[in-house]
Design a protein around this motif. Sequence first.
Motif, PDB file in Angstrom:
ATOM      1  N   PHE A   1       0.833  -1.202   0.000  1.00  0.00           N
ATOM      2  CA  PHE A   1       0.000   0.000   0.000  1.00  0.00           C
ATOM      3  C   PHE A   1       0.870   1.255   0.000  1.00  0.00           C
ATOM      4  N   LEU A   2       2.019   1.197   0.684  1.00  0.00           N
ATOM      5  CA  LEU A   2       2.941   2.333   0.679  1.00  0.00           C
ATOM      6  C   LEU A   2       3.589   2.498  -0.697  1.00  0.00           C
ATOM      7  N   ALA A   3       3.970   1.389  -1.312  1.00  0.00           N
ATOM      8  CA  ALA A   3       4.571   1.462  -2.648  1.00  0.00           C
ATOM      9  C   ALA A   3       3.604   2.099  -3.643  1.00  0.00           C
TER      10      ALA A   3
ATOM     11  N   THR B   1       0.211  -9.222  -1.088  1.00  0.00           N
ATOM     12  CA  THR B   1      -0.685  -8.273  -0.453  1.00  0.00           C
ATOM     13  C   THR B   1      -2.116  -8.614  -0.800  1.00  0.00           C
ATOM     14  N   ALA B   2      -3.019  -8.241   0.066  1.00  0.00           N
ATOM     15  CA  ALA B   2      -4.432  -8.304  -0.264  1.00  0.00           C
ATOM     16  C   ALA B   2      -4.804  -7.038  -1.013  1.00  0.00           C
ATOM     17  N   THR B   3      -5.996  -7.016  -1.564  1.00  0.00           N
ATOM     18  CA  THR B   3      -6.461  -5.840  -2.289  1.00  0.00           C
ATOM     19  C   THR B   3      -6.800  -4.695  -1.334  1.00  0.00           C
ATOM     20  N   THR B   4      -7.150  -5.038  -0.105  1.00  0.00           N
ATOM     21  CA  THR B   4      -7.411  -4.069   0.953  1.00  0.00           C
ATOM     22  C   THR B   4      -7.148  -4.750   2.287  1.00  0.00           C
ATOM     23  N   ASN B   5      -6.944  -3.984   3.328  1.00  0.00           N
ATOM     24  CA  ASN B   5      -6.766  -4.580   4.657  1.00  0.00           C
ATOM     25  C   ASN B   5      -7.977  -4.302   5.544  1.00  0.00           C
ATOM     26  N   SER B   6      -9.140  -4.208   4.939  1.00  0.00           N
ATOM     27  CA  SER B   6     -10.363  -3.983   5.707  1.00  0.00           C
ATOM     28  C   SER B   6     -10.656  -5.166   6.622  1.00  0.00           C
TER      29      SER B   6
ATOM     30  N   GLN C   1      -7.512   1.799   1.785  1.00  0.00           N
ATOM     31  CA  GLN C   1      -7.052   1.717   0.404  1.00  0.00           C
ATOM     32  C   GLN C   1      -7.638   0.487  -0.287  1.00  0.00           C
ATOM     33  N   ASN C   2      -7.826   0.609  -1.588  1.00  0.00           N
ATOM     34  CA  ASN C   2      -8.268  -0.515  -2.408  1.00  0.00           C
ATOM     35  C   ASN C   2      -7.349  -0.574  -3.621  1.00  0.00           C
ATOM     36  N   LEU C   3      -6.460  -1.540  -3.626  1.00  0.00           N
ATOM     37  CA  LEU C   3      -5.459  -1.604  -4.685  1.00  0.00           C
ATOM     38  C   LEU C   3      -6.059  -1.923  -6.046  1.00  0.00           C
TER      39      LEU C   3
ATOM     40  N   TRP D   1      -7.510 -11.356  -6.561  1.00  0.00           N
ATOM     41  CA  TRP D   1      -6.838 -10.604  -7.614  1.00  0.00           C
ATOM     42  C   TRP D   1      -7.274 -11.020  -9.021  1.00  0.00           C
ATOM     43  N   ASP D   2      -8.298 -11.827  -9.140  1.00  0.00           N
ATOM     44  CA  ASP D   2      -8.732 -12.272 -10.462  1.00  0.00           C
ATOM     45  C   ASP D   2      -9.071 -11.103 -11.387  1.00  0.00           C
TER      46      ASP D   2
END
Length: 281
Positions: free
Chosen positions: A99-101, A120-125, A211-213, A241-242
Amino acid sequence: MMIYQKLMCDGFELKYCIKGQGQPILVVGSSIYYPRLFSENFYQHFQVIFLDHRGFGKPTHALKQADYTLDKIVKDMEYARQTLQLDDLIVLGHSGHAFLAMAYAKAYPQHVQKIVLLNTATTNSQERQQQSLSYFEAHASAQRKHQFTHDIALLEEDLKREPERRFVHMCIRMGAHSFYDYMFNATSTWDNVHPNMEIIDYLWGVAFAEQNLLQEIQQVSKPIFIGLGRYDYLVAPVSLWDAVDYTPHVKKVIFEKSGHNPMFEEPVFFDEQLIKWINEE
């Protein structure tokens, strides 16, 4: 032997070290932990700069919430880039540091050539975290679950002994969620790593949850490499991540015999895949 240098950023002493030579890759996180994960072969191809963020830096004053906003941490990364006179960077973030990158690449695209997001996950919710736990319960082997039950029972004593290293002890005791070899003991990789728990809690609990990558990937045009471990239950499932499979500027690789650290668990295949991707585009 690692040679460390220091940057002073707004009342934080941030260490960094540099290994290898060639195309610069900025790895944000702990400058002590991350060099232990990559192979010596990898350093033959790139100049890898391992940089603390404030969650692993040494504060010179009592912390205030304003000290560790995401914006300030991203500005620290830019200050390091300026100080080290780097440009045309590859920015690499692993786990929560992805998320920082991404945040840095969005803020300073003129200095970023490519982005690497690992494990990483798409979000850390909270919802996503629960989804990963449910996936573990549904899909992990009985032996893996048994090992996890054994390991996590040791956490209470760890926290009594060193409450200030809660993040570290959690990472170690979650080994059955983290490694293809679920019996692997990662304690040595965390030696001398001292997190600032107030900052870590904010980043993982608030900043990364917001965040939502998947959305942010569509907002940048830089080439992006996404590396995932098939047995990485911390951010499972890989099907999160599909949606990027048909995104032209994204390369996704699933490491079939890795958990949360494919650069450590499958170093030959990891190096082959990432080096090829960096050099071919």
